[in-house]
Write an enzyme that holds these catalytic residues in place. Structure first.
Site, short mmCIF file in Angstrom:
data_model
loop_
_atom_site.label_atom_id
_atom_site.label_comp_id
_atom_site.label_asym_id
_atom_site.label_seq_id
_atom_site.Cartn_x
_atom_site.Cartn_y
_atom_site.Cartn_z
N ASP A 167 0.83 -1.20 0.00
CA ASP A 167 0.00 0.00 0.00
C ASP A 167 0.87 1.25 0.00
O ASP A 167 1.99 1.25 0.50
CB ASP A 167 -0.91 -0.03 1.24
N HIS A 190 2.41 3.52 -9.00
CA HIS A 190 2.22 2.09 -9.30
C HIS A 190 3.43 1.54 -10.06
O HIS A 190 3.87 0.42 -9.82
CB HIS A 190 0.94 1.87 -10.10
N LEU A 248 11.41 -20.05 -4.54
CA LEU A 248 10.28 -19.31 -3.96
C LEU A 248 8.98 -19.56 -4.74
O LEU A 248 9.00 -19.57 -5.98
CB LEU A 248 10.60 -17.81 -4.01
C1 IPE Z 1 -5.48 -2.97 -0.51
O1 IPE Z 1 -5.11 -1.64 -0.57
C2 IPE Z 1 -5.38 -3.62 -1.85
C3 IPE Z 1 -4.03 -3.75 -2.43
C4 IPE Z 1 -2.90 -3.37 -1.88
C5 IPE Z 1 -3.99 -4.36 -3.72
P1 IPE Z 1 -6.19 -0.48 -0.72
O2 IPE Z 1 -5.41 0.78 -0.77
O3 IPE Z 1 -7.10 -0.76 -1.86
O4 IPE Z 1 -7.00 -0.60 0.65
P2 IPE Z 1 -8.00 0.42 1.36
O5 IPE Z 1 -9.00 0.85 0.33
O6 IPE Z 1 -7.17 1.60 1.80
O7 IPE Z 1 -8.58 -0.31 2.51
C1 IPE Z 2 -1.54 0.21 -3.43
O1 IPE Z 2 -1.31 1.58 -3.39
C2 IPE Z 2 -1.71 -0.32 -4.83
C3 IPE Z 2 -3.04 -0.83 -5.15
C4 IPE Z 2 -4.07 -0.83 -4.35
C5 IPE Z 2 -3.21 -1.41 -6.46
P1 IPE Z 2 -2.52 2.62 -3.38
O2 IPE Z 2 -2.84 2.98 -4.79
O3 IPE Z 2 -3.65 2.10 -2.59
O4 IPE Z 2 -1.82 3.85 -2.65
P2 IPE Z 2 -2.53 4.88 -1.66
O5 IPE Z 2 -3.17 4.12 -0.56
O6 IPE Z 2 -3.52 5.65 -2.48
O7 IPE Z 2 -1.38 5.74 -1.19
MG MG Z 3 -4.14 2.29 -0.62
#
Ligand code: IPE
Ligand code: IPE
Ligand code: MG
Length: 254
Positions: A24, A41, A135
Site C-alpha cells: 500500500d 504504481h 520461492l
Molecule cells: C489494498 O489496498 C489492496 C491492495 C494493496 C492491492 P487499498 O489501498 O485498496 O485498501 P484500502 O481501500 O485503503 O482499505
Molecule cells: C496500493 O497503493 C496499490 C493498489 C491498491 C493497487 P494505493 O494505490 O492504494 O496507494 P494509496 O493508498 O492511495 O497511497
Molecule cells: Mg491504498
C-alpha cells in the site's frame, strides 16, 4: 545504514516460511512528488522485483502479494486501466527472469474479469514455472478474502449436493482444503505498508494465527532492510496458538 550498524540477519530457522504483503502507499508516494498516482504504481512494480529477489535469496518459501483487490475496480477507470496494463507488461517482461531464478508463479483470485490476453498470460506463466522449486510467488489479483471463503463454501455445497459430503461433516478442517493457498505452508507473517492498519479483505481465512506487522514505509520505498526488520520482529515474537507461555516453554505440551 552502514554495514557496521546493520543488525545481523535473522537466522534461517527463525524466518517466516510464508509472508503476505499488502503493498500500500503507491498513490501517496506519487502525490508527495506531485506525480500522477500511476507513477507510484510503476515505482511499486520495481519494489516487487526487489522484494521477490530478496525473499528468494533468503530462502523464504512463499511470498503472497496483494496486487489488486476485488474492491479496486471501484477506482477511476483510467487508474484501473493503467494497473491492468502494468500487470500485463510486468508479467511479460519478468517471466523469463522469474523462471531462470527458479521461482514458481501462482495466481489467486477470480481471473474472469481480466482481458482474455491477461488471462492467457496468467495461465502460461503458471504452466511455465510450475516445476520450479525456489520461492513460490503468489499474486492475489481480483482477490477478496470473502470471495475466497464464498468460493470454498460453494464447492463444499456442490459436494454435499452430489452426496460426497454430509452437512454435519463440514468442519474448519474439511472446509480448509477448498480455500486458496491450502496446499502451501501456513501464513506466518502479514506485512502492510503505508501506515494503514487493516486487512482490506485480504486473506481472511488464512490470517487466523498469522503475526501482523505494520510499517509507515510507502510501498515504493520499501526495501530489503524493511523486509529484514519485519522478519526480525517476527522472529522475536512468541506464537502461542492458544496455549500458555509456560506450555510453549515446555515444548508445546500440556
Ligand atoms: C489494498 O489496498 C489492496 C491492495 C494493496 C492491492 P487499498 O489501498 O485498496 O485498501 P484500502 O481501500 O485503503 O482499505
Ligand atoms: C496500493 O497503493 C496499490 C493498489 C491498491 C493497487 P494505493 O494505490 O492504494 O496507494 P494509496 O493508498 O492511495 O497511497
Ligand atoms: Mg491504498
Amino acid at each position: 545504514m552502514s554495514d557496521e550498524a546493520r543488525s545481523p540477519l535473522t537466522p534461517r530457522d527463525r524466518l517466516p516460511r510464508h509472508v503476505a504483503i499488502v503493498m500500500d502507499g503507491n498513490g501517496r508516494w506519487a502525490q508527495q512528488r506531485s506525480l500522477p498516482r500511476t507513477a507510484g504504481h510503476r515505482e511499486g512494480a520495481r519494489t516487487v522485483r526487489r522484494v521477490v529477489q530478496a525473499c528468494n535469496e533468503r530462502g523464504i518459501e512463499v511470498l503472497t502479494l496483494f496486487a489488486f483487490s476485488s474492491e479496486n475496480w471501484r477506482r477511476p477507470r483510467r487508474e484501473v486501466e493503467v494497473l491492468m496494463n502494468l500487470f500485463l507488461t510486468t508479467l511479460r517482461s519478468e517471466i523469463r527472469r522469474l523462471d531462470t531464478a527458479n521461482i514458481r508463479l501462482r495466481f489467486i483470485g477470480d481471473p474472469g474479469a481480466f482481458s482474455a490476453t491477461l488471462q492467457s498470460y496468467i495461465v502460461k506463466a503458471q504452466q511455465r514455472t510450475a516445476g520450479n522449486t525456489g520461492l513460490t510467488l503468489v499474486i492475489a489479483a481480483n482477490y477478496g478474502g470473502r470471495w475466497d471463503i464464498a468460493q470454498a463454501a460453494r464447492r463444499v455445497a456442490e459436494d454435499v449436493a452430489a452426496g460426497r459430503l454430509q452437512p454435519a461433516d463440514v468442519t474448519p478442517a474439511v472446509l480448509h482444503p477448498y480455500t486458496c493457498l491450502s496446499d502451501l505452508p501456513e501464513l506466518d507473517l502479514f506485512i502492510r505498508t503505508a501506515g494503514e492498519q487493516r486487512i482490506s479483505n485480504f486473506l481472511l481465512w488464512q490470517l487466523a494465527y498469522t503475526e501482523l506487522y505494520f510499517t509507515d514505509r510507502l510501498w515504493p520505498d520499501f526495501d530489503v532492510d524493511d523486509l529484514e526488520a519485519a522478519c526480525a520482529a517476527f522472529a522475536s515474537r512468541q506464537r502461542r496458538f492458544g496455549l500458555t507461555a509456560e506450555q510453549i516453554a515446555r515444548g508445546g505440551h500440556a
